[in-house]
Design a protein around this motif. Structure first.
Motif, mmCIF file in Angstrom:
data_model
loop_
_atom_site.group_PDB
_atom_site.id
_atom_site.type_symbol
_atom_site.label_atom_id
_atom_site.label_comp_id
_atom_site.label_asym_id
_atom_site.label_seq_id
_atom_site.Cartn_x
_atom_site.Cartn_y
_atom_site.Cartn_z
ATOM 1 N N PHE A 59 88.458 3.714 12.134
ATOM 2 C CA PHE A 59 89.150 4.184 11.130
ATOM 3 C C PHE A 59 90.738 4.425 11.751
ATOM 4 C CE2 PHE A 59 85.558 5.798 9.314
ATOM 5 C CZ PHE A 59 85.537 6.041 7.572
ATOM 6 N N GLU A 60 90.596 4.666 12.727
ATOM 7 C CA GLU A 60 92.150 4.661 13.217
ATOM 8 C C GLU A 60 92.928 3.170 13.481
ATOM 9 O OE1 GLU A 60 95.174 5.464 17.344
ATOM 10 O OE2 GLU A 60 92.919 5.584 17.346
ATOM 11 N N PHE A 61 91.443 2.230 13.427
ATOM 12 C CA PHE A 61 91.965 0.900 13.711
ATOM 13 C C PHE A 61 92.708 -0.138 12.486
ATOM 14 C CE2 PHE A 61 92.154 -3.472 13.529
ATOM 15 C CZ PHE A 61 92.022 -4.216 14.969
ATOM 16 N N GLY A 62 91.738 0.693 10.868
ATOM 17 C CA GLY A 62 92.180 0.682 10.440
ATOM 18 C C GLY A 62 93.548 1.212 9.572
ATOM 19 N N ALA A 63 93.661 2.338 9.622
ATOM 20 C CA ALA A 63 95.100 3.206 9.685
ATOM 21 C C ALA A 63 96.188 1.957 10.059
ATOM 22 C CB ALA A 63 94.927 4.290 9.918
ATOM 23 N N ALA A 92 107.738 -5.331 15.869
ATOM 24 C CA ALA A 92 108.304 -4.354 16.344
ATOM 25 C C ALA A 92 106.851 -3.324 16.184
ATOM 26 C CB ALA A 92 108.097 -3.767 14.596
ATOM 27 N N SER A 93 105.347 -3.639 16.638
ATOM 28 C CA SER A 93 104.559 -2.853 16.752
ATOM 29 C C SER A 93 104.648 -3.044 18.437
ATOM 30 C CB SER A 93 103.215 -3.974 16.806
ATOM 31 O OG SER A 93 101.581 -3.550 17.200
ATOM 32 N N CYS A 94 105.435 -4.696 19.189
ATOM 33 C CA CYS A 94 105.084 -3.796 21.219
ATOM 34 C C CYS A 94 106.432 -2.977 21.314
ATOM 35 C CB CYS A 94 105.347 -5.371 21.266
ATOM 36 S SG CYS A 94 104.154 -6.709 21.380
ATOM 37 N N LEU A 111 97.334 -1.947 23.275
ATOM 38 C CA LEU A 111 96.614 -2.913 23.111
ATOM 39 C C LEU A 111 96.418 -3.180 21.623
ATOM 40 C CD1 LEU A 111 96.278 -5.450 26.279
ATOM 41 C CD2 LEU A 111 98.305 -4.714 24.926
ATOM 42 N N LEU A 112 95.347 -2.492 21.200
ATOM 43 C CA LEU A 112 94.855 -2.949 20.193
ATOM 44 C C LEU A 112 95.805 -2.481 18.924
ATOM 45 C CD1 LEU A 112 91.274 -1.515 20.926
ATOM 46 C CD2 LEU A 112 91.779 -3.473 20.185
ATOM 47 N N ASN A 117 98.876 -3.779 14.215
ATOM 48 C CA ASN A 117 99.879 -3.640 13.064
ATOM 49 C C ASN A 117 100.100 -5.331 12.861
ATOM 50 O OD1 ASN A 117 99.573 -0.828 13.647
ATOM 51 N ND2 ASN A 117 101.243 -1.643 15.189
ATOM 52 N N THR A 118 99.591 -6.375 14.138
ATOM 53 C CA THR A 118 99.698 -7.899 13.147
ATOM 54 C C THR A 118 99.252 -8.265 12.499
ATOM 55 O OG1 THR A 118 100.910 -8.033 15.613
ATOM 56 C CG2 THR A 118 100.062 -10.004 14.428
#
Length: 166
Positions: A59-63, A92-94, A111-112, A117-118
Motif C-alpha cells: 500500500f505504501e509503494f502504491g501511495a 526529485a525523488s532522489c 530506494l523503493l 516515485n519514478t
C-alpha cells in the motif's frame, strides 16, 4: 492555452508541489497517525479475500506511485517531451530521499520510494500521452483535411508542424 487556463494550471501545479514538499519533508512519517487504522483495513481485506502478500508495504509503494503521477503529468504537459519529466521525477525523488536521510531523523530514506516515485512520474507521462493521442485522433464527424490549409489542429501549430497542404 488561454491565459486564465494557464494561470489555473500554474496554481494547481504550485499547490501540488507545496503538498508534495510538505509530505516529503514532514518531520515524522505522514502515515503514522493512520497506520493502525490502515492495518485494520488491510486485515479486514485479507479476511474478505484479498491475497495475503498484499500488505502495508505494498500500500505504501502504491501511495508513492500515486503521489508522483501528477508530477509526471504536469512536467510532461510543460515540456512536451517524455524523458525530461521522467528524469525530473527521478531527480526529485532522489533529492527527497537524500533530504530525509540527512535532515529528518524520524524518516526513512528508501530506494523503493525512488523506484515507486519514478514509476508514478512515468505513469503521469503515459496518461498525458494517451489523452493527447486520443484527443488528436481524427473523429469520424470531422471534415477531412484539404489542400487549402483547412483541417489544421491547434496542437500541430503548437508543436511547430506546418498546416496541412502547405
Amino acid at each position: 492555452m488561454t491565459k486564465p487556463h494557464f494561470r489555473f494550471t500554474v496554481f494547481l501545479a504550485a499547490a501540488y508541489l507545496l503538498a508534495l514538499a510538505m509530505i516529503a519533508f514532514w518531520p515524522t512519517p505522514v502515515d503514522r497517525p493512520v497506520s493502525g487504522s490502515l492495518r485494520s483495513v488491510i486485515g479486514w481485506l485479507h479476511a474478505h479475500g484479498m491475497p495475503s502478500f498484499i500488505g502495508y508495504n505494498k500500500f505504501e509503494f502504491g501511495a508513492n506511485i500515486l503521489l508522483f503521477i501528477p508530477f509526471g503529468y504536469i512536467a510532461a504537459a510543460w515540456t512536451r517531451k517524455w524523458w525530461h519529466p521522467l528524469a525530473a521525477g527521478f531527480a526529485a525523488s532522489c533529492l527527497i530521499e537524500l533530504g530525509q536521510a540527512l535532515l529528518l531523523p524520524n524518516r526513512f530514506a528508501s530506494l523503493l520510494d525512488i523506484v515507486a516515485n519514478t514509476v508514478g512520474a512515468a505513469l503521469g507521462i503515459f496518461i498525458l500521452a494517451f489523452l493527447h493521442a486520443r484527443h488528436a485522433e481524427p473523429r469520424p464527424d470531422s471534415p477531412p483535411a484539404t489542400d487549402h490549409g483547412q483541417g489544421t489542429h491547434p496542437d500541430d501549430e503548437m508543436a511547430g508542424k506546418p498546416p496541412v497542404g502547405r
